[in-house]
Design an enzyme around this catalytic site. Structure first.
Site, PDB file in Angstrom:
ATOM      1  N   GLU A 161       0.063  -1.044   5.801  1.00 23.54           N
ATOM      2  CA  GLU A 161       1.104  -0.497   6.672  1.00 23.54           C
ATOM      3  C   GLU A 161       0.921   0.996   6.882  1.00 23.54           C
ATOM      4  O   GLU A 161       1.197   1.523   7.973  1.00 23.54           O
ATOM      5  CB  GLU A 161       2.481  -0.784   6.065  1.00 23.54           C
ATOM      6  CG  GLU A 161       3.652  -0.529   7.013  1.00 23.54           C
ATOM      7  CD  GLU A 161       4.178   0.906   6.988  1.00 23.54           C
ATOM      8  OE1 GLU A 161       4.993   1.258   7.847  1.00 23.54           O
ATOM      9  OE2 GLU A 161       3.754   1.680   6.083  1.00 23.54           O
TER      10      GLU A 161
ATOM     11  N   ASP B 283       0.811  -1.205   0.000  1.00 25.34           N
ATOM     12  CA  ASP B 283       0.000   0.000   0.000  1.00 25.34           C
ATOM     13  C   ASP B 283       0.851   1.265   0.000  1.00 25.34           C
ATOM     14  O   ASP B 283       2.043   1.234   0.332  1.00 25.34           O
ATOM     15  CB  ASP B 283      -0.942   0.003   1.201  1.00 25.34           C
ATOM     16  CG  ASP B 283      -0.197  -0.078   2.536  1.00 25.34           C
ATOM     17  OD1 ASP B 283       0.651  -0.976   2.682  1.00 25.34           O
ATOM     18  OD2 ASP B 283      -0.440   0.765   3.424  1.00 25.34           O
TER      19      ASP B 283
END
Length: 602
Positions: free
Chosen positions: A239, A171
């Site tokens: 994250e 991400d």
């Protein structure tokens, strides 16, 4: 899974004091060194010979070198393989990162369940891209998908060896629509200008993911490499919002299958290569700050704006935020601090370190109380820390303190109506020498005078009323999003620790064999100042490793990447240098093979 924040009781307090005290002792005791640097040859058509040569790469203690502080591992590269061959894949590796950037795997703080919120579906496209781009890895690995996170398990021929674990995250932070016109290149265009690759994720941290996968794809494509040691790749999915789902799912899976302390070495994103005071340093982050998002809510009575009280809820919360900002946390340091450990390395190797700072470090090492008292501000004064972008504060001060940043504020619905509830969220990165309880106590203590001055009822993090003020004007403190993390345990950095030894020796070996200094990819002897010194460090941010603390004590948040070669993470104009990306890939090949060949790591 229910909507909204989830509670993740992940805290380093769950770990034993012995593990929390794991740290290096190299300023005091010189321990084992790598005894022999491996000699490189061109990789043969097949690598069956590699398994026969594993006994050659061994690590044992040797006599003390000239430096009394910060002993260094001997540079080492794998036997039987020239890692510079990966440069033949330069264009392909660059193209892979470009394509990865073009898939906007943006992660927001507030996400719905993985099977309901449509914003998660972009990861299906990213997974399809990985499978298409790295067919040899998918052919060799058992791939597990859980909550959009990915785990790749590559079997080893020796089941007694603990796996090597390499991680990254899929991400990226969102690109704010209002900032798109400030980007010099399309944030999701993945443009390559001949020097750098532009776009969101180029630095943080799709470059890590692409480098890891490319390192293995190249090995599996060009050789018959069959790993002796199992290899695990773990790529989290969220994250950038604290790893609330992806990394915990990975940890649960790996702990269930392999158990605690089952990994030999874990490398994730983190600090990288820097030049300081005329010396090149590699700076693996061997500890990590804690993370607490404090929710500050002010509630008052509503009413018409034509007859306002002296302070609206927005005015009151502004006074409370200003009080916190007027009382920043003081910088602290101790012998347990990775920043102090870095400074001992600088004192030992950096010829241009200011004489006053070097003298102060030596005095502190000898136990001077006055030196310890003065050291934090002197370090900040003389070093300043790694370069930061516009709008950022002093990086070194941030590393030595608990930081606080008010990032979100919400309140008010109409211009002629008094706001009844206003909420701010203040992000804290907790000093490695502190914890969340100490932070919460300090927040309450700091805000109490304002609450008393303005007769505000103050309710602490446990729901306890600290000050009984007006029943209609209340301040509530809470942990936003339902979770926190305390500072992580300190990873080993002794030369006597086999995993650290391989990481340190590999890093120095890759540096001493790069194209700029070596004609044939073999290690060359570099003079002082041109060599690379391994020095413990600490990143200002947090990583998915906070969820992996039970898997191994040997966690290193580290990118073999010049920190000046990438920028723009979490802001506009993110980019990564293309040549650095290839060297990053070469490093991953070297660490995979060196870990495969060493006998000293369990």
């Amino acid at each position: 899974m229910p909507k909204g924040p989830i509670h993740l009781p992940v805290t380093s307090l769950d770990h034993s004091p012995e593990r929390r005290r794991a740290r290096r002792s190299w300023p005091l005791v010189a321990l084992g060194l790598l005894t022999t640097a491996a000699v490189l040859t061109t990789w043969p058509t097949g690598v069956g010979q590699l398994s026969a040569k594993i006994d050659a790469l061994t690590f044992s203690s040797s006599e003390v070198g000239e430096k009394g502080l910060c002993e260094q591992a001997e540079p080492v590269l794998p036997h039987g393989y020239n890692t510079t061959k990966v440069w033949e894949e330069k264009e392909a590796i660059i193209r892979r990162l470009q394509e990865a950037i073009r898939i906007p795997t943006q992660m927001y703080d507030e996400m719905g369940p993985v099977d309901e919120d449509p914003r998660w579906k972009i990861f299906a496209e990213f997974h399809a891209f990985l499978e298409k781009t790295f067919p040899k890895v998918y052919e060799r690995a058992n791939v597990t998908k859980t909550d959009w996170a990915l785990v790749y398990e590559i079997e080893g021929t020796d089941a007694s060896l603990k796996p090597l674990m390499l991680t990254a995250h899929q991400d990226v932070v969102p690109v704010l629509p209002d900032t798109q016109n400030q980007w010099t290149h399309d944030p999701f265009g993945g443009e390559y200008d001949g020097t750098v690759i532009h776009g969101r994720g180029a630095s943080d941290t799709k470059s890590s993911l692409i480098a890891v996968m490319s390192a293995l794809e190249h090995l599996f494509t060009t050789t018959d490499f069959k790993p002796r040691r199992p290899i695990i790749l773990a790529f989290g999915s969220d994250e950038e919002r604290g790893g609330q789902i992806g990394a915990p799912a990975i940890a649960k899976y790996l702990l269930g299958k392999y158990g605690k302390n089952s990994m030999s070495l874990l490398i994730d994103e983190g600090s990288g290569l820097i030049e300081q005071w005329g010396q090149n340093f590699a700076t693996p982050a061997v500890a990590e700050k804690g993370h607490v998002d404090v929710a500050l809510t002010v509630s008052t009575l509503g009413g018409h704006s034509s007859v306002p009280p002296p302070h609206t809820a927005i005015g009151l919360i502004s006074l409370l935020i200003a009080q916190l900002e007027a009382h920043p946390h003081k910088p602290t340091i101790s012998s347990e601090s990775p920043i102090y450990e870095f400074m001992t390395c600088a004192a030992a190797y950096a010829e241009d370190i200011p004489a006053k700072l070097k003298k102060l470090i030596i005095k502190a090492e000898k136990g001077s109380k006055s030196a310890w008292k003065d050291l934090p501000e002197e370090i900040i004064r003389y070093s300043g820390g790694p370069e930061t972008g516009a709008g950022q504060g002093n990086a070194m001060r941030a590393l030595l303190t608990t930081t606080q940043a008010t990032d979100i504020i919400n309140g008010g619905l109409k211009v002629n109506a008094l706001p009844e509830s206003v909420k701010a969220i203040i992000n804290h990165r907790v000093n490695a020498l502190s914890n969340h309880l100490e932070l919460q106590d300090r927040v309450v203590e700091t805000l109490l005078p304002v609450a008393k001055t303005y007769n505000l009822t103050l309710v602490d993090f446990d729901g306890k009323t600290i000050f009984n003020g007006s029943p209609s004007s209340k301040v509530n403190l809470d942990v936003a999003y339902g979770y926190y993390t305390d500072p992580a345990p300190h990873s080993p950095t002794d030369l006597s620790d086999p995993a650290w030894n391989v990481l340190a020796g590999t890093t120095r070996g890759v540096w001493a064999s790069r194209k700029e200094v070596s004609e044939d990819g073999t290690i060359v002897d570099l003079r002082a100042g041109k060599d690379l010194v391994l020095a413990p460090y600490m990143s200002t941010g947090n990583t998915d490793t906070r969820r992996y603390l039970d898997l191994t004590p040997n966690i290193y948040r580290y990118r073999y990447f010049p920190m000046k070669g990438a920028a723009g993470a979490h802001t506009i104009n993110e980019y990564a240098n293309a040549d650095d990306l290839i060297e990053f890939t070469r490093f991953y090949q070297a660490i995979i093979l060196n870990m495969d060949q060493t006998k000293d790591v369990a």
